[in-house]
Design an enzyme around this catalytic site. Structure first.
Site, PDB file in Angstrom:
ATOM      1  N   LYS A 113       2.873   6.562   7.280  1.00  0.00           N
ATOM      2  CA  LYS A 113       2.928   7.142   5.935  1.00  0.00           C
ATOM      3  C   LYS A 113       2.641   8.630   5.948  1.00  0.00           C
ATOM      4  CE  LYS A 113       2.459   3.102   3.019  1.00  0.00           C
ATOM      5  NZ  LYS A 113       1.771   2.360   1.972  1.00  0.00           N
ATOM      6  N   LYS A 197      11.215  -3.421   7.169  1.00  0.00           N
ATOM      7  CA  LYS A 197      10.751  -4.472   6.264  1.00  0.00           C
ATOM      8  C   LYS A 197      11.160  -4.158   4.831  1.00  0.00           C
ATOM      9  CE  LYS A 197       6.181  -3.337   4.508  1.00  0.00           C
ATOM     10  NZ  LYS A 197       5.773  -3.951   3.275  1.00  0.00           N
ATOM     11  N   LYS A 200       8.521  -2.729  -1.736  1.00  0.00           N
ATOM     12  CA  LYS A 200       8.735  -2.578  -3.182  1.00  0.00           C
ATOM     13  C   LYS A 200       8.900  -1.129  -3.602  1.00  0.00           C
ATOM     14  CE  LYS A 200       4.109  -4.135  -4.181  1.00  0.00           C
ATOM     15  NZ  LYS A 200       3.166  -3.096  -3.697  1.00  0.00           N
TER      16      LYS A 200
END
Ligand code: ATP
Ligand code: LTN
Length: 337
Positions: A113, A197, A200
């Site tokens: 991230k 993956k 959302k």
């Protein structure tokens, strides 16, 4: 006394995606039968991505609504917002003093991230995120934590911290939690890029199946899922990642094993599989979506469930925190002696 289960999700989107549902929520609902269950919307964690305040508030309620719609039962389980129980932030501080810099720096999710946003865009909260997560878990004397594959390393850190506390502060300080990861559904992949993956907060909405999405869009996304060019329906995670992902989803929702599905679709085209799967997914999600919308449209009812949940959570959390404060050598205020 039943064993305790705890898990949580971040309110980082208006809708959960199918990976959250299959990898985690389905297990949460099941575990209510055998465990004393506590489930949280971790709004403090979501602050690490600097959300718009009104958007965060809306998403926090929407996330809780989707837990309830999926079958988390507030009569049996505790459902609450993390920020309503101050002990989470308090224990996180204590745990941060037990965490090595190198240990925190090895977390791959932080590395990924922070690499994405660059050093200038990275805040310290993103770095200490797994410590807050450990606090969530250890506050409730948790035995089992149902999560997807991507949380495995964070769970390891929680276990290491728990063991360290028990060594340094004495046995019985905290319970050492186990991860509960169901391999077959632990990682649902993006429909457009099946090496990543499903997420959302994905940038490519076409690769995601959202629980609250218009069913026609869900069907469209499935029909345009990336597949390979050899036109054989078979399961091979490496060579046929796209088709394998569709088979995994199909099997999880329909109950037939992947082997059975492969046999049933022998000689058929990818198009067949996609059309059938789209129907299965849409009929699965429709009642879920309807129920979630009902909760979203009755915020007062939802808030009262969350309020009750927080009160119950606070009782457990405050006892754990007081025990640990005592063991590390903090002077208890006279009111608590
Ligand atoms: P974000 O995009 O904000 O990182 P996310 O979709 O990855 O969100 P989280 O809130 O991080 O979801 O995760 C909630 C739970 O869902 C966790 O237990 C996580 O392991 C699980 N999960 C998330 N994505 C998947 C996936 N693709 N397959 C299986 N489980 C998943
Ligand atoms: N880090 C998790 C969310 C999370 C969590 C937790 C999961 C925060 N605290 C405690 C299980 C237990 C995520 O991003 N999926």
């Amino acid at each position: 006394m039943k064993p305790r289960v705890f898990s949580a999700m971040q309110p980082t989107a208006d809708s959960l995606q199918l990976g959250n549902y299959l990898g985690a929520l389905v297990q949460w609902v099941r575990l209510q039968d055998t465990h004393d269950a506590i489930y949280s919307v971790v709004d403090l964690h979501a602050l690490t991505v600097a959300p718009d305040p009104e958007v965060l508030r809306r998403r926090s309620r929407a996330t809780a609504a989707q837990f309830l719609a999926a079958g988390v039962d507030p009569q049996r389980s505790i459902v609450f917002l993390q920020s309503h129980v101050a002990e989470h932030a308090q224990l996180a501080w204590l745990l941060s003093t037990f965490t090595g810099m190198g240990e925190a720096g090895r977390m791959t999710q932080f590395k990924d991230k922070s690499a994405k946003v660059g050093e200038a865009g990275t805040n310290v909260g993103l770095f200490t995120y797994p410590i807050l997560m450990a606090a969530d878990i250890l506050l409730y004397d948790t035995d089992l934590v149902p999560v997807g594959e991507d949380q495995r390393q964070h769970l390891e850190l929680s276990r290491d911290l728990a063991e360290r506390l028990n060594t340094r502060l004495g046995e019985g300080s905290v319970v050492v939690p186990d991860a509960h990861i169901v391999e077959s559904v632990a990682k649902i992949y993006d429909l457009q890029d099946p090496t990543k993956k499903m997420s959302k907060s994905a940038v490519s909405p076409k690769g995601t199946i959202e629980i609250l999405q218009d069913p026609r869009q869900v069907a469209k996304n499935i029909k345009s899922a990336a597949t390979d060019s050899d036109a054989v329906i078979a399961f091979d995670r490496e060579a046929k990642a796209g088709v394998s992902n569709l088979l995994t989803i199909y099997s999880a929702l329909d109950g037939r094993s992947v082997e059975q599905l492969v046999a049933d679709y022998e000689g058929k085209m990818y198009g067949h599989l996609k059309v059938d799967l789209a129907e299965v997914v849409v009929s699965y999600l429709t009642p879920l979506r309807d129920s979630a919308m009902e909760w979203i449209e009755s915020p007062a009812r939802l808030d009262s469930v969350l309020e009750e949940g927080a009160a119950k959570a606070r009782t457990i959390a405050s006892a754990t925190l007081a025990r640990l404060y005592e063991r590390v050598g903090l002077v208890a205020p006279t009111s608590r002696r």
